[in-house]
Design an enzyme around this catalytic site. Structure first.
Site, short mmCIF file in Angstrom:
data_model
loop_
_atom_site.label_atom_id
_atom_site.label_comp_id
_atom_site.label_asym_id
_atom_site.label_seq_id
_atom_site.Cartn_x
_atom_site.Cartn_y
_atom_site.Cartn_z
N LYS A 228 37.63 34.74 30.20
CA LYS A 228 37.19 34.87 28.81
C LYS A 228 35.87 35.63 28.67
O LYS A 228 35.56 36.15 27.61
CB LYS A 228 37.11 33.50 28.16
CG LYS A 228 38.49 32.89 27.97
CD LYS A 228 38.46 31.57 27.25
CE LYS A 228 39.86 31.08 26.93
NZ LYS A 228 40.62 30.69 28.15
C1 LIG Z 1 42.00 30.72 28.28
C2 LIG Z 1 42.56 30.68 29.64
C3 LIG Z 1 43.93 30.97 29.89
C4 LIG Z 1 44.92 31.27 28.80
O1 LIG Z 1 44.70 32.50 28.17
P1 LIG Z 1 45.36 32.82 26.74
O2 LIG Z 1 44.76 34.08 26.30
O3 LIG Z 1 44.95 31.66 25.86
O4 LIG Z 1 46.82 32.88 26.92
C5 LIG Z 1 44.35 30.96 31.21
N1 LIG Z 1 43.52 30.65 32.22
C6 LIG Z 1 42.22 30.35 32.01
C7 LIG Z 1 41.37 29.99 33.17
C8 LIG Z 1 41.69 30.36 30.72
O5 LIG Z 1 40.40 30.06 30.52
#
Ligand SMILES: *Cc1c(COP(=O)(O)O)cnc(C)c1O
Length: 558
Positions: A123
């Site tokens: 993120k």
């Molecule tokens: C947020 C997240 C996801 C999922 O991603 P999306 O964009 O919500 O599908 C997967 N793995 C980790 C470690 C995350 O923080």
């Protein structure tokens, strides 16, 4: 005169409104009809020089972003500076930003490491960019203004772990922005909590709520629809519905493809599959954009955990909170006695993917509806797509699910496949990868990557393991040498120590020590000075409003 291409203006997925600017879309987050913002067209990558594969991550990001942002909104020099700030060496620990490593040469399976940012999860790639965008727009709006005249943005978010810390690191110290992150007290992992509460910048406010994640989310929703606070404060959201987050994530699909070309691993007839651990459908939606911008992706493989609403949709055409249609789609009852809580979300070993519904799926639905009703003038086609999406989302709200017509499901299958991975398989995958020597472990070490234990073994975090498990199944259907797989690694294993330790318990005899994968940034993190405010559910919205007012006011004071 402002000049825009079609893809630099935005519409709402529920059809109510058109012609939004990028700035409006970023600052507003959600359209006023409840829909999500979409560019009015997906632009093609267009003419790029032959040596584009040598472009740095930043150069690539700039090229892609400029397709979606008019130069009359952000002049090229400014956009370059925002990109430079977001992906500089002082922010991302790898010079490649998102390096690609080889997990299995024979199977042609590669791992795209997205966890080299400040909070060790993918993120960061989006939230660093979003934080700099917020700052840029506010500085511009506030030029020549002082004191109470200045516009101030109050970012509100609820987190079960990853989003909160990435948002805090993206916004810490930014002028004219306050960030309030609510998390359920005692229910996020110690590392995640310490990552948030050890940030002491004046504009960062951690609120520990004596309730569940849903209580936090309810607070956020209540604030956004509260007339009182909206009159005095400009609220903004950082959850994955913000378009700028999707936009930022498009870059690494192109970047990883370029690095395969550079290393001579692709021929012109190679097929590429990306496998994406998926929760809210933000990360994989960026892959859909990359594909439609012209990146030769054969399939995008959705990898879900036991919260498998997306997987069930691809199998049955029904998008339902609780499986009613096609129970066979997910192989019967959840294994391992995982219990769903009242509203149906199961707690799994991959908590960042524990969702009941995927918010960004609405964006894909719009494109599919648009594509399926491809008759008549474009305005009408858009109108119909918006109406369809609106209808589906209303049905989801009123009766917990909806089904789509066969033709639309077929269209969804052109770009996507899906896999569901249980907790048991997640652990087995972490073990399986650890037990074999992988080139990734070596390559990773030469990139200065932590997360790689000694003895040339690679350690996956539980989210990334879901991607790898799904990739291994996809490889059976689409084997090498024709097809190459890139699985996205979304978090560093040290963030999810209990799952990793559980998986590798037996390896202790063979010398596995969790400390070996602990990045120096995590050592002693829990002992650092912390700042957090306890919020009582019983104080209600009233209490929260007062808290936000006083915090924002104290920051505005000279
Ligand atoms: C947020 C997240 C996801 C999922 O991603 P999306 O964009 O919500 O599908 C997967 N793995 C980790 C470690 C995350 O923080």
């Amino acid at each position: 005169m402002a000049s825009y291409t079609l893809s630099q203006k935005y519409l709402s997925s529920r059809g109510g409104s058109y012609d939004f600017t990028f700035e409006e879309v970023v600052l507003q987050g959600l359209a006023s009809d409840g829909g999500l913002f979409l560019p009015q067209a997906i632009p093609l990558m267009g003419e790029v020089p032959d040596d584009w594969t040598n472009w740095s991550f930043g150069e690539l990001a700039y090229h892609i972003f400029s397709k979606y942002i008019s130069p009359s909104e952000i002049p090229p020099e400014d956009l370059k500076e925002i990109v430079r700030k977001s992906y500089s060496k002082s922010v991302f620990r790898s010079p490649d930003v998102t390096p690609l490593v080889t997990l299995d040469e024979e199977k042609q399976l590669y791992l795209l490491e997205l966890f080299h940012g400040p909070t060790f999860a993918f993120k960061d790639v989006a939230l660093q960019f979003l934080g700099n965008l917020f700052e840029y727009f506010l500085l511009r709006r506030n030029q020549g203004k002082s004191g109470a005249q200045r516009e101030h943005l109050t970012v509100i978010g609820a987190t079960s772990g990853d989003t909160g810390s990435a948002a805090i690191y993206g916004l810490r110290g930014k002028q004219d922005v306050s960030v309030m992150i609510m998390f359920p007290k005692g229910r996020v992992s110690p590392v995640q909590e310490a990552q948030m509460t050890s940030v002491l910048d004046d504009n960062v406010h951690n609120l520990a709520v004596d309730g569940s994640f849903d209580d936090c989310q309810d607070f956020v929703k209540a604030l956004f629809s509260d007339a009182g606070i909206n009159k005095t404060h400009k609220l903004a959201a950082v959850n994955s519905i913000n378009w700028a987050r999707i936009l930022a994530q498009i870059t690494y699909y192109f970047h990883s493809y370029a690095s395969l070309i550079k290393s001579g691993k692709i021929t012109s007839s190679s097929k590429i599959r990306f496998v994406v651990p998926t929760g809210n459908f933000g990360d994989i939606l960026a892959g859909y954009f990359a594909k439609h911008m012209g990146l030769p992706i054969e399939k995008l493989v959705i990898a879900t955990n036991e919260n498998d609403i997306l997987h069930r949709f691809w199998k049955t055409g029904y998008y339902e909170k609780k499986p009613v249609h096609g129970r066979e789609a997910h192989g019967g009852l959840p294994e391992d006695g995982v219990k769903a809580d009242e509203d149906g979300v199961k707690g799994t070993l991959s908590p960042a993917m524990d969702i009941l519904v995927s918010s960004n799926f609405e964006r894909l639905l719009w494109f599919l509806a648009f594509q399926v009703h491809s008759l008549g003038p474009i305005e009408q086609q858009r109108k119909i797509a918006g109406q369809r999406v609106k209808g589906w989302l209303e049905e989801l709200k009123s009766s917990g699910g909806f089904g789509v017509q066969h033709q639309l499901l077929q269209a969804a299958k052109i770009d996507f496949e899906s896999e569901r991975v249980s907790d048991k398989e997640t652990l087995a995958t972490i073990r399986g990868i650890y037990s074999t020597e992988t080139p990734a472990a070596k390559e990773g070490r030469s990139q200065g990557t932590t997360g790689i234990a000694k003895h040339g073994r690679y350690i996956l975090d539980p989210h990334s393991a879901i991607g790898v498990a799904a990739a291994l199944r996809s490889i059976e259907r689409a084997p090498p040498p024709e097809t190459l797989h890139i699985a996205l690694a979304t978090a560093h294993p040290a963030k999810f120590s209990s799952a990793v330790t559980e998986a590798l318990e037996k390896e202790k005899e063979n010398g596995f020590r969790f400390e070996d994968v602990l990045p120096e940034q995590f050592v002693g993190l829990e002992k650092l000075p912390q700042r957090v405010t306890n919020v009582k559910k019983s104080d209600g919205l009233e209490g929260l409003r007062a808290l936000i007012r006083s915090r924002v006011a104290s920051r505005e004071a000279p």
